[in-house]
Motif scaffolding. Structure first.
Motif, PDB file in Angstrom:
ATOM      1  N   ALA A  85     -79.547  -6.967   6.010  1.00 27.74           N
ATOM      2  CA  ALA A  85     -78.344  -6.250   6.424  1.00 27.74           C
ATOM      3  C   ALA A  85     -78.089  -6.417   7.916  1.00 27.74           C
ATOM      4  O   ALA A  85     -76.950  -6.632   8.346  1.00 27.74           O
ATOM      5  N   ALA A  86     -79.147  -6.306   8.714  1.00 24.78           N
ATOM      6  CA  ALA A  86     -79.000  -6.457  10.159  1.00 24.78           C
ATOM      7  C   ALA A  86     -78.541  -7.867  10.510  1.00 24.78           C
ATOM      8  O   ALA A  86     -77.674  -8.058  11.370  1.00 24.78           O
ATOM      9  N   TRP A  87     -79.114  -8.874   9.839  1.00 27.51           N
ATOM     10  CA  TRP A  87     -78.700 -10.259  10.082  1.00 27.51           C
ATOM     11  C   TRP A  87     -77.263 -10.474   9.627  1.00 27.51           C
ATOM     12  O   TRP A  87     -76.462 -11.101  10.320  1.00 27.51           O
ATOM     13  N   GLY A  88     -76.918  -9.936   8.454  1.00 29.51           N
ATOM     14  CA  GLY A  88     -75.579 -10.150   7.921  1.00 29.51           C
ATOM     15  C   GLY A  88     -74.495  -9.372   8.632  1.00 29.51           C
ATOM     16  O   GLY A  88     -73.307  -9.694   8.487  1.00 29.51           O
ATOM     17  N   SER A  89     -74.857  -8.367   9.419  1.00 29.66           N
ATOM     18  CA  SER A  89     -73.855  -7.533  10.088  1.00 29.66           C
ATOM     19  C   SER A  89     -73.027  -8.319  11.093  1.00 29.66           C
ATOM     20  O   SER A  89     -71.902  -7.911  11.419  1.00 29.66           O
ATOM     21  N   GLN A  90     -73.553  -9.450  11.562  1.00 31.99           N
ATOM     22  CA  GLN A  90     -72.791 -10.262  12.512  1.00 31.99           C
ATOM     23  C   GLN A  90     -71.580 -10.904  11.840  1.00 31.99           C
ATOM     24  O   GLN A  90     -70.651 -11.348  12.524  1.00 31.99           O
ATOM     25  N   TYR A  91     -71.594 -10.944  10.497  1.00 33.42           N
ATOM     26  CA  TYR A  91     -70.480 -11.518   9.744  1.00 33.42           C
ATOM     27  C   TYR A  91     -69.608 -10.447   9.105  1.00 33.42           C
ATOM     28  O   TYR A  91     -68.736 -10.755   8.292  1.00 33.42           O
ATOM     29  N   GLY A  92     -69.853  -9.192   9.447  1.00 35.88           N
ATOM     30  CA  GLY A  92     -69.021  -8.120   8.940  1.00 35.88           C
ATOM     31  C   GLY A  92     -69.777  -7.138   8.061  1.00 35.88           C
ATOM     32  O   GLY A  92     -70.880  -7.426   7.577  1.00 35.88           O
TER      33      GLY A  92
ATOM     34  N   ASP B  35     -70.961  -1.174  17.963  1.00 41.25           N
ATOM     35  CA  ASP B  35     -69.538  -0.901  17.840  1.00 41.25           C
ATOM     36  C   ASP B  35     -68.989  -1.276  16.464  1.00 41.25           C
ATOM     37  O   ASP B  35     -67.799  -1.078  16.201  1.00 41.25           O
ATOM     38  N   SER B  36     -69.841  -1.803  15.589  1.00 39.17           N
ATOM     39  CA  SER B  36     -69.385  -2.240  14.275  1.00 39.17           C
ATOM     40  C   SER B  36     -69.235  -1.047  13.333  1.00 39.17           C
ATOM     41  O   SER B  36     -69.889  -0.017  13.494  1.00 39.17           O
ATOM     42  N   PHE B  37     -68.393  -1.229  12.315  1.00 41.65           N
ATOM     43  CA  PHE B  37     -68.198  -0.173  11.329  1.00 41.65           C
ATOM     44  C   PHE B  37     -69.466   0.054  10.521  1.00 41.65           C
ATOM     45  O   PHE B  37     -69.713   1.170  10.032  1.00 41.65           O
ATOM     46  N   PHE B  38     -70.272  -0.979  10.375  1.00 43.97           N
ATOM     47  CA  PHE B  38     -71.501  -0.878   9.598  1.00 43.97           C
ATOM     48  C   PHE B  38     -72.416   0.208  10.146  1.00 43.97           C
ATOM     49  O   PHE B  38     -73.064   0.941   9.383  1.00 43.97           O
ATOM     50  N   VAL B  39     -72.465   0.351  11.461  1.00 42.82           N
ATOM     51  CA  VAL B  39     -73.316   1.371  12.088  1.00 42.82           C
ATOM     52  C   VAL B  39     -72.865   2.766  11.682  1.00 42.82           C
ATOM     53  O   VAL B  39     -73.684   3.686  11.537  1.00 42.82           O
ATOM     54  N   GLU B  40     -71.571   2.942  11.462  1.00 44.01           N
ATOM     55  CA  GLU B  40     -71.059   4.252  11.066  1.00 44.01           C
ATOM     56  C   GLU B  40     -71.631   4.719   9.734  1.00 44.01           C
ATOM     57  O   GLU B  40     -71.741   5.919   9.481  1.00 44.01           O
ATOM     58  N   LEU B  41     -71.992   3.771   8.882  1.00 45.40           N
ATOM     59  CA  LEU B  41     -72.588   4.131   7.596  1.00 45.40           C
ATOM     60  C   LEU B  41     -73.953   4.785   7.767  1.00 45.40           C
ATOM     61  O   LEU B  41     -74.408   5.530   6.890  1.00 45.40           O
ATOM     62  N   GLY B  42     -74.606   4.515   8.891  1.00 42.70           N
ATOM     63  CA  GLY B  42     -75.918   5.088   9.138  1.00 42.70           C
ATOM     64  C   GLY B  42     -75.911   6.212  10.154  1.00 42.70           C
ATOM     65  O   GLY B  42     -76.669   7.177  10.036  1.00 42.70           O
ATOM     66  N   GLN B  43     -75.031   6.084  11.166  1.00 43.73           N
ATOM     67  CA  GLN B  43     -75.038   7.039  12.261  1.00 43.73           C
ATOM     68  C   GLN B  43     -73.838   7.991  12.248  1.00 43.73           C
ATOM     69  O   GLN B  43     -73.818   8.963  13.001  1.00 43.73           O
ATOM     70  N   GLY B  44     -72.862   7.704  11.418  1.00 50.48           N
ATOM     71  CA  GLY B  44     -71.673   8.549  11.357  1.00 50.48           C
ATOM     72  C   GLY B  44     -71.952   9.854  10.634  1.00 50.48           C
ATOM     73  O   GLY B  44     -72.996  10.047  10.004  1.00 50.48           O
TER      74      GLY B  44
ATOM     75  N   LEU C  79     -78.824   0.892   4.572  1.00 52.47           N
ATOM     76  CA  LEU C  79     -78.435   2.136   5.234  1.00 52.47           C
ATOM     77  C   LEU C  79     -79.383   2.469   6.378  1.00 52.47           C
ATOM     78  O   LEU C  79     -78.960   2.966   7.434  1.00 52.47           O
ATOM     79  N   ASN C  80     -80.663   2.177   6.177  1.00 54.10           N
ATOM     80  CA  ASN C  80     -81.643   2.437   7.232  1.00 54.10           C
ATOM     81  C   ASN C  80     -81.396   1.524   8.426  1.00 54.10           C
ATOM     82  O   ASN C  80     -81.539   1.943   9.584  1.00 54.10           O
ATOM     83  N   ALA C  81     -81.016   0.262   8.166  1.00 52.80           N
ATOM     84  CA  ALA C  81     -80.699  -0.662   9.258  1.00 52.80           C
ATOM     85  C   ALA C  81     -79.471  -0.185  10.024  1.00 52.80           C
ATOM     86  O   ALA C  81     -79.410  -0.303  11.257  1.00 52.80           O
ATOM     87  N   ALA C  82     -78.495   0.374   9.307  1.00 53.72           N
ATOM     88  CA  ALA C  82     -77.309   0.918   9.972  1.00 53.72           C
ATOM     89  C   ALA C  82     -77.673   2.127  10.823  1.00 53.72           C
ATOM     90  O   ALA C  82     -77.107   2.335  11.905  1.00 53.72           O
ATOM     91  N   TRP C  83     -78.608   2.917  10.339  1.00 47.30           N
ATOM     92  CA  TRP C  83     -79.041   4.106  11.080  1.00 47.30           C
ATOM     93  C   TRP C  83     -79.791   3.724  12.346  1.00 47.30           C
ATOM     94  O   TRP C  83     -79.578   4.304  13.422  1.00 47.30           O
ATOM     95  N   LEU C  84     -80.667   2.730  12.246  1.00 47.41           N
ATOM     96  CA  LEU C  84     -81.462   2.304  13.399  1.00 47.41           C
ATOM     97  C   LEU C  84     -80.761   1.249  14.250  1.00 47.41           C
ATOM     98  O   LEU C  84     -81.241   0.929  15.340  1.00 47.41           O
ATOM     99  N   ALA C  85     -79.655   0.692  13.712  1.00 48.57           N
ATOM    100  CA  ALA C  85     -78.934  -0.397  14.376  1.00 48.57           C
ATOM    101  C   ALA C  85     -79.819  -1.616  14.575  1.00 48.57           C
ATOM    102  O   ALA C  85     -79.644  -2.369  15.531  1.00 48.57           O
ATOM    103  N   SER C  86     -80.745  -1.816  13.667  1.00 50.60           N
ATOM    104  CA  SER C  86     -81.640  -2.983  13.730  1.00 50.60           C
ATOM    105  C   SER C  86     -82.382  -3.119  12.411  1.00 50.60           C
ATOM    106  O   SER C  86     -82.493  -2.154  11.641  1.00 50.60           O
ATOM    107  N   GLY C  87     -82.899  -4.325  12.189  1.00 46.57           N
ATOM    108  CA  GLY C  87     -83.717  -4.565  11.007  1.00 46.57           C
ATOM    109  C   GLY C  87     -85.187  -4.560  11.385  1.00 46.57           C
ATOM    110  O   GLY C  87     -85.707  -5.558  11.865  1.00 46.57           O
ATOM    111  N   VAL C  88     -85.849  -3.447  11.196  1.00 47.07           N
ATOM    112  CA  VAL C  88     -87.246  -3.282  11.607  1.00 47.07           C
ATOM    113  C   VAL C  88     -88.156  -3.815  10.501  1.00 47.07           C
ATOM    114  O   VAL C  88     -88.075  -3.388   9.348  1.00 47.07           O
ATOM    115  N   THR C  89     -89.027  -4.734  10.859  1.00 47.87           N
ATOM    116  CA  THR C  89     -89.833  -5.433   9.851  1.00 47.87           C
ATOM    117  C   THR C  89     -91.026  -4.622   9.349  1.00 47.87           C
ATOM    118  O   THR C  89     -91.538  -4.883   8.265  1.00 47.87           O
ATOM    119  N   ILE C  90     -91.480  -3.660  10.125  1.00 50.81           N
ATOM    120  CA  ILE C  90     -92.713  -2.946   9.755  1.00 50.81           C
ATOM    121  C   ILE C  90     -92.445  -1.768   8.822  1.00 50.81           C
ATOM    122  O   ILE C  90     -93.383  -1.107   8.370  1.00 50.81           O
TER     123      ILE C  90
END
Length: 345
Positions: free
Chosen positions: A107-114, A175-184, A254-265
């Motif tokens: 999800a974090a990788w794909g967020s650059q494409y929307g 600033d992406s809409f995807f982040v709103e799904l986790g932090q909104g 959703l967790n990646a949207a909340w953290l705004a990153s893809g955490v591997t651990i």
């Protein structure tokens, strides 16, 4: 042949008696009490635990603490939702923790494409893994434990390959809409919590009010009887494992949207937490008995226990696992005793 079909019908009807209200008319008061204990025992325990915690800690019932518990519970709850369907059929899925982490990275990788790619990519990949799990289990007759263990290792391997052995972390544009799904938030409640409530409402309706839900209970109660009754056993098994993969992938996104990153651990041991929550909520590991609301209560109870330990402060976080494990053992013992008591009565 007629006798076998009659026995099959009886076995399937017993499997569908999943709550105290579903028990046949001749059921005794003791049997109904046992069924109520299995159905609502976790909820009673949750209420008692929250009352004690609120009396012991002034900060427990504050808005910030409750919001943090709800948000941290949301991702595990989505995973537990899919796990509930699997366990009701008598199966198990050990791959969800790795799929949760993989879904977050994708999800974090794909967020650059929307936002669409950020959501659909983890759903497609994790759903495909779940589909393969279901096909191997249902069509090849392989043990769910072995198949999903292999999927867990494979998903974790793909995750490490995508992140250069964990050294690369994909970030999400804040600033992406995807982040709103986790932090909104909506009406002061986080969006992930609303999504979780909606999914659990839908899941409860599917499991309790649709033909597919009846098939899930029937397969878990008595697979041979379900087949004799004409239930699509293979399709049902494939569907529940696919659903489990989809839920794990969505939770990771959703967790990646909340953290705004893809955490591997992340995700390590999450499969055990999800199984614990489902079983604590009253779903039998042997299959054929369970309900969606119980799994949500089980997740909440685990999070309350973890929060209380954090509130104490002087206890190491490892005590969370000790308490959760001990509580799970007590629940399984209680379920076994109640099940034997119902058979005796």
């Amino acid at each position: 042949m007629t006798t076998d079909t009659g026995e099959a019908t009886m076995g399937t009807e017993d499997a569908l008696a999943t709550t105290a209200d579903d028990l046949p008319p001749g059921t005794t008061g003791s049997e109904r009490l046992s069924a109520l204990a299995q159905q609502h025992g976790a909820l009673v325990t949750l209420v008692i635990a929250m009352i004690i915690a609120s009396l012991a800690f002034d900060t427990f019932l504050t808005g910030d603490n409750l919001e943090n518990m709800a948000l941290s519970s949301a991702f595990l709850a989505v995973v537990a939702l899919g796990m509930t369907f699997v366990i009701v059929t008598g199966g198990i899925d050990l791959s969800v923790g790795s799929l949760f982490a993989l879904g977050g990275v994708l999800a974090a990788w794909g967020s650059q494409y929307g936002t669409a790619v950020a959501l659909l990519l983890p759903l497609a990949v994790c759903g495909l893994v779940g589909l393969v799990n279901g096909l191997l289990i249902a069509r090849s007759g392989l043990a769910p434990f072995i198949v999903t263990l292999a999927a867990m290792l494979a998903a974790r391997g793909v995750l490490l390959a995508l992140t250069d052995e964990g050294s690369r972390t994909y970030l999400v544009d804040k600033d992406s809409f995807f982040v709103e799904l986790g932090q909104g938030s909506l009406l002061g409640i986080g969006v992930p919590v609303w999504i979780t409530v909606a999914l659990f409402t839908l899941g409860a309706l599917v499991l309790r009010r649709t033909r597919f839900g009846q098939y899930v209970y029937a397969v878990g109660g008595n697979e041979d009887a379900a087949a004799l009754m004409g239930a699509p056993v293979t399709r049902t098994k494939v569907a529940v494992y696919t659903l489990s993969g989809l839920c794990a992938g969505l939770a990771g996104a959703l967790n990646a949207a909340w953290l705004a990153s893809g955490v591997t651990i992340l995700g390590t041991g999450m499969e055990l937490e999800a199984i614990s929550a489902v079983v604590i909520g009253g779903t039998l590991l042997t299959g054929g008995f369970g309900f969606i609301s119980g799994s949500l209560v089980g997740v909440a109870l685990l999070k309350v226990i973890q929060n209380v330990i954090n509130q104490i402060g002087s206890l190491d976080s490892a005590y969370q696992q000790v308490v959760s494990g001990a509580f799970l053992a007590l629940v399984i013992v209680a379920q076994t005793w109640l099940g034997r008591r119902q058979r005796v009565l």
